[in-house]
Design a protein around this motif. Structure first.
Motif, short mmCIF file in Angstrom:
data_model
loop_
_atom_site.label_atom_id
_atom_site.label_comp_id
_atom_site.label_asym_id
_atom_site.label_seq_id
_atom_site.Cartn_x
_atom_site.Cartn_y
_atom_site.Cartn_z
N ALA A 57 98.18 12.90 -47.60
CA ALA A 57 98.09 11.44 -47.62
C ALA A 57 98.24 10.85 -46.22
N THR A 58 99.15 11.42 -45.42
CA THR A 58 99.34 10.94 -44.05
C THR A 58 98.11 11.19 -43.20
N LEU A 59 97.51 12.38 -43.36
CA LEU A 59 96.30 12.68 -42.59
C LEU A 59 95.16 11.76 -42.99
N ASN A 60 95.00 11.51 -44.28
CA ASN A 60 93.93 10.61 -44.73
C ASN A 60 94.16 9.20 -44.19
N ARG A 61 95.41 8.75 -44.21
CA ARG A 61 95.69 7.42 -43.69
C ARG A 61 95.45 7.35 -42.19
N ALA A 62 95.79 8.43 -41.47
CA ALA A 62 95.56 8.45 -40.02
C ALA A 62 94.07 8.44 -39.71
N LYS A 63 93.28 9.20 -40.49
CA LYS A 63 91.83 9.20 -40.27
C LYS A 63 91.23 7.84 -40.57
N ALA A 64 91.73 7.17 -41.61
CA ALA A 64 91.24 5.83 -41.92
C ALA A 64 91.59 4.86 -40.80
N ALA A 65 92.78 5.00 -40.22
CA ALA A 65 93.16 4.13 -39.11
C ALA A 65 92.27 4.38 -37.90
N GLU A 66 91.93 5.64 -37.65
CA GLU A 66 91.01 5.96 -36.55
C GLU A 66 89.66 5.29 -36.76
N ALA A 67 89.12 5.41 -37.98
CA ALA A 67 87.82 4.81 -38.27
C ALA A 67 87.88 3.29 -38.11
N ALA A 120 103.09 15.16 -34.17
CA ALA A 120 101.84 15.78 -33.72
C ALA A 120 100.73 14.73 -33.61
N LEU A 121 100.66 13.82 -34.58
CA LEU A 121 99.64 12.77 -34.53
C LEU A 121 99.83 11.87 -33.31
N ALA A 122 101.09 11.56 -33.00
CA ALA A 122 101.35 10.72 -31.83
C ALA A 122 100.91 11.43 -30.55
N LEU A 123 101.18 12.73 -30.46
CA LEU A 123 100.76 13.49 -29.28
C LEU A 123 99.25 13.59 -29.18
N LEU A 124 98.55 13.50 -30.32
CA LEU A 124 97.09 13.54 -30.34
C LEU A 124 96.47 12.15 -30.20
N SER A 125 97.31 11.17 -29.84
CA SER A 125 96.85 9.79 -29.62
C SER A 125 96.33 9.14 -30.89
N VAL A 126 96.96 9.46 -32.01
CA VAL A 126 96.60 8.85 -33.29
C VAL A 126 97.76 7.96 -33.73
N ARG A 127 97.43 6.78 -34.19
CA ARG A 127 98.47 5.87 -34.68
C ARG A 127 99.07 6.45 -35.96
N PRO A 128 100.36 6.92 -35.91
CA PRO A 128 100.94 7.55 -37.10
C PRO A 128 101.04 6.56 -38.26
N ALA A 129 100.79 7.07 -39.45
CA ALA A 129 100.88 6.25 -40.67
C ALA A 129 101.50 7.11 -41.75
N LEU A 130 102.84 7.20 -41.72
CA LEU A 130 103.56 8.06 -42.65
C LEU A 130 103.34 7.60 -44.08
N ALA A 131 103.03 8.55 -44.97
CA ALA A 131 102.77 8.23 -46.38
C ALA A 131 103.55 9.20 -47.26
N PHE A 132 104.53 8.67 -48.00
CA PHE A 132 105.28 9.49 -48.94
C PHE A 132 104.63 9.36 -50.32
N PRO A 133 104.38 10.48 -51.00
CA PRO A 133 103.79 10.42 -52.35
C PRO A 133 104.86 10.09 -53.39
N TRP A 134 105.30 8.84 -53.39
CA TRP A 134 106.43 8.46 -54.24
C TRP A 134 106.14 8.69 -55.72
N GLN A 135 104.93 8.43 -56.15
CA GLN A 135 104.62 8.61 -57.56
C GLN A 135 104.74 10.08 -57.97
N ALA A 136 104.19 10.97 -57.16
CA ALA A 136 104.29 12.39 -57.47
C ALA A 136 105.73 12.87 -57.40
N LEU A 137 106.47 12.38 -56.41
CA LEU A 137 107.88 12.78 -56.30
C LEU A 137 108.68 12.28 -57.49
N GLY A 138 108.42 11.03 -57.90
CA GLY A 138 109.12 10.50 -59.06
C GLY A 138 108.80 11.27 -60.33
#
Length: 815
Positions: A487-497, A763-781
């Motif tokens: 989820a974090t990677l998908n959100r980071a890719k969306a932010a890049e786009a 790692a995303l910050a070092l790769l010059s990507v705006r980090p967008a942490l995403a916790f899967p709260w529904q799955a965890l719950g």
């Protein structure tokens, strides 16, 4: 010792049920995995489809070959060149030549592919109804004969179905009438106008003469090699590779969790039998005899469970093979073969897992002193457990730091983010007793009688609490780490786009097609706009003299690109891009502005280009940029539109919609939503399979330890009843204690997931990507709730059964 072990298993069978079931299921899955891998390794090559009856197929060169000191390196070209006209003319002198063309057709049945009628004989197709097409508006379709006479509105014009066809030799296909494709056949003349370029053709001539004629300008395919002329010839091997990765990951997780569950179960069983072992020591048993007894128990359970798992796996493997083929995760023809080595590998692995899981417990049992029968268990963490947990924790921390400083992009790869969390999870499980006591006190701080009793029970029985909380910790940590990472990677890719796209509108053609010159002229005539047509392409570069690396890219005009796109540059300028230069990213070995690099373009043309600018590495979507001249054969598949000052967005949108023809006109926000990154189907199924395995083992372990713990506390329950506690109060206590243990395990698992995701965001910050942490709260719950329900049921039901006896009898006292 074997006799003692067998008698122990007979009298304490409930305590070993969890280990048996866990090993049985693990060995069954390992058997299925081994059979699938063995069957895929010996899978037959797919036979020709479209050209099964063709004598010789000539196909344009679609492979790049680059010589290196260790041999030729090959790669698929993004834009293969059409067959040279001189080659086609020379082949016509050898015998009849039929030019093949394939192009997508939108409208009518889904997935239509157009071909010239003359190629229908090479599949071969049988005309089951009607006749062949004769005019430009007539077609023949594969599939249901009831379509005969219908008119279809397509992006290639309105056509009338005058014939229906069925391919021979595909009676076992999913749709025998349609066969391997959903084809529509036009007249040869109409097909030539719709797809002028010729990339392959059929020649009726001697293969040797054809090879001499074409030389190195094309590939000559005969026999089974004719399958390479079919659409997507590598789809079977790609599907098998994806399936092997899926089952390999599942097998690795199964082995990991199996060891974890078995080790936890045997450690808990040894802790429960501490007084029993102490009495054996008092009667003269040596530490070695105690250890051999525990290992003999593990060996017996492991042998029986492994044998049962092999039998279960042999029944499950064919059913699973049929299921993955139906789901498209494997070729339709895939079946389980007759192999024996997977059974041996699974059986001995299961036995090894049982012994490995019981080894630490056996050493602890051997250290039991005779005087241990006279005192309570302190519940302190053992030095060996503390040492192993600390070592694993330091290893996880050091490897994370080294990866962040050396290659942060490695944390974004699927193999890494699936395997790396297991190191930290194991460390956390081993060190859990250090924090469980204060954590459970915090969770039971309410000043109630039940809270006080739960706090006392969990604090004094730390070993029991750790054994119950460990499987919950593993499942929650895996769910949070794996689903949170994707989820974090998908959100980071969306932010890049989103950061790259500054255009007001984005236009895309129908899938499989591109914008033609007439459409581009109409779009450029729309007032108040600046348009930037771009094409998908690829370039290859030889790194270190031996590795041929492919980089996806786009071809664009520099000025238009700068007006509609904001590229994340670390050096250089977009405006410096020209026909003699290229924009690369930080992953390239050579990425300094002004350096010259030798590359091979999408059609295989070698060029030496100057680096005009350098992009950040990002999440891997920052490819290269070249000019249209360096992307020959690439179709325009995207047009970004920027508004000039004073332009009316609504009026521009209407004009673009009229000018785009069948293309889609989307606003920037709508395009970003439509192209939001999603986890691909294979990866998603793999993660769900991994989490399903973890949740299954968690259920087994939680139920087993809860039942074992309840049966071991029969006297405690009796004392509560004799002290005046009601039956309902005792049940509430059991349920509250189970919930407390699950909550503690879930919090520790959440902490582990947070640490893993923190490394990813670093790692995303070092790769010059705006980090967008995403916790899967529904799955965890959902995971925590499932663990809680199972734990409460596994604690309350045995307690209720135990309370059916009189308190005095339960306590071992005479009435």
């Amino acid at each position: 010792m074997l006799t003692v072990a067998l008698r122990t298993l007979r009298t304490r069978w409930a305590g070993f049920t969890g280990s048996f079931v866990a090993l049985c299921l693990g060995v069954a899955l390992l058997t299925v995995t081994g059979l699938a891998l063995a069957s895929s390794a010996t899978a037959p090559e797919r036979r020709p489809e479209r050209f099964a009856a063709a004598p010789v197929v000539v196909k344009s060169q679609d492979t790049l070959r680059v010589p290196t000191p260790i041999g030729d390196r090959t790669a698929r070209l993004a834009h293969p060149r059409p067959l040279p006209a001189a080659t086609v003319t020379a082949l016509r002198k050898l015998g009849p030549v039929v030019e093949d063309r394939s192009f997508p057709v939108r409208g009518g049945p889904a997935g239509l592919v157009g071909h010239p009628w003359s190629t229908a004989a090479f599949a071969p197709y049988d005309l089951t109804a009607g006749r062949a097409p004769r005019t430009a508006d007539e077609v023949a379709l594969t599939g249901d004969p009831s379509r005969l006479g219908r008119r279809l509105r397509t992006d290639r014009g309105t056509v009338r179905v005058v014939g229906t066809l069925t391919p021979r030799g595909f009676e076992n296909a999913v749709d025998p009438l349609r066969g391997f494709e959903n084809a529509v056949f036009f007249t040869d003349t109409r097909a030539a106008r719709l797809a002028p370029a010729v990339h392959q053709l059929v020649v009726t001539a001697d293969p040797a003469a054809v090879r001499r004629t074409v030389g190195g300008s094309a590939r000559v395919l005969t026999g089974d090699a004719r399958r390479l002329a079919d659409a997507d010839p590598g789809r079977d091997s790609e599907a098998l590779t994806a399936m092997n990765a899926l089952f390999g990951t599942a097998g690795g997780v199964t082995a990991f969790v199996s060891v974890f569950v078995v080790a936890s179960t045997f450690a808990f069983a040894v802790a429960q039998r501490r007084r029993e072992f102490a009495l054996l020591r008092t009667t003269g048993a040596t530490p070695g005899q105690i250890r051999r007894t525990v290992l003999a128990e593990a060996l017996t359970v492991g042998a029986l469970a492994s044998a049962a798992g092999c039998a279960l796996g042999s029944h499950l493997a064919p059913r699973l093979a049929a299921r993955v083929a139906d789901e498209g995760l494997a070729p339709a023809w895939f079946t389980i073969g007759d192999h024996t080595w997977p059974y041996h590998a699974a059986f001995w692995t299961g036995l090894l897992v049982a012994l490995a899981g019981a080894t630490a417990a056996s050493w602890r049992a051997g250290r039991t002193a005779p005087t241990a029968a006279l005192r309570e268990d302190s519940g302190r963490i053992t030095p060996g457990r503390l040492l192993c947990g600390t070592a694993l924790l330091l290893t996880a921390a050091v490897t994370l730091v080294l990866t962040l400083t050396g290659d942060p992009g490695d944390l974004l790869h699927r193999k890494t983010y699936i395997s790396r969390p297991m190191l930290l999870i194991t460390a956390a499980a081993l060190l859990a007793p250090l924090v469980l006591r204060p954590l459970t006190r915090l969770l039971t701080c309410l000043p109630t009688t039940v809270g006080m009793l739960v706090r006392a029970n969990t604090a004094t029985g730390v070993r029991r609490t750790a054994a119950r909380a460990a499987p919950v910790l593993v499942t929650v940590a895996l769910a949070g780490s794996l689903l949170g990472t994707t989820a974090t990677l998908n959100r980071a890719k969306a932010a890049e786009a989103g950061d790259r796209t500054t255009a007001a509108f984005v236009l895309t053609p129908p899938p499989g097609t591109g914008f033609d010159d007439a459409t581009l002229r109409r779009l450029r005539a729309v007032p108040g706009t600046d348009i930037s047509p771009t094409s998908s392409t690829a370039v290859h570069v030889l790194e270190d003299g031996v590795a041929l690396v492919r980089s996806e890219g786009r071809a664009a005009t520099p000025a238009a690109l700068a007006a509609t796109t904001r590229l994340p540059l670390t050096a250089g300028r977009v405006s410096d891009l020209d026909d003699d230069s290229i924009i690369v990213n930080g992953e390239w070995r050579r990425h300094r502005v002004g350096e010259r690099v030798r590359v091979w373009l999408g059609d295989g043309t070698p060029r030496t280009l100057r680096i005009a600018a350098v992009l950040t590495t990002g999440t891997g979507d920052n490819g290269v940029y070249v000019t249209p001249r360096n992307a020959p054969g690439a179709a325009i598949d995207r047009i970004d539109v920027a508004l000039r000052d004073g332009a009316d967005p609504a009026a521009v949108a209407t004009a673009l919609d009229r000018a785009a023809g069948p293309g889609r006109v989307l606003t920037r926000e709508a395009w970003l939503r439509a192209t939001h990154p999603e986890t691909n189907r294979t990866t998603r199924l793999g993660l769900l399979l991994v989490l399903g395995i973890a949740l299954l083992y968690t259920g087994i372990s939680v139920a087993n330890t809860m039942v074992m713990g309840t049966s071991d506390r029969a006297r405690d329950l009796a004392v509560l009843r004799l002290a005046g506690a009601t039956r309902w109060q005792v049940l509430r206590l059991a349920g509250a204690e189970a919930l407390t243990v699950v909550a503690a395990g879930a919090l520790l698992g959440l902490a582990v997931a947070a640490v893993n995701l923190a490394g990813l965001t670093g790692a995303l910050a070092l790769l010059s990507v705006r980090p967008a942490l995403a916790f899967p709260w529904q799955a965890l719950g959902t995971t925590a709730t499932a663990c809680a329900l199972l734990a409460v049921a596994s604690a309350v039901v045995p307690t209720a059964l135990a309370l059916r006896r009189r308190p005095a009898t339960l306590a071992g006292l005479r009435e």
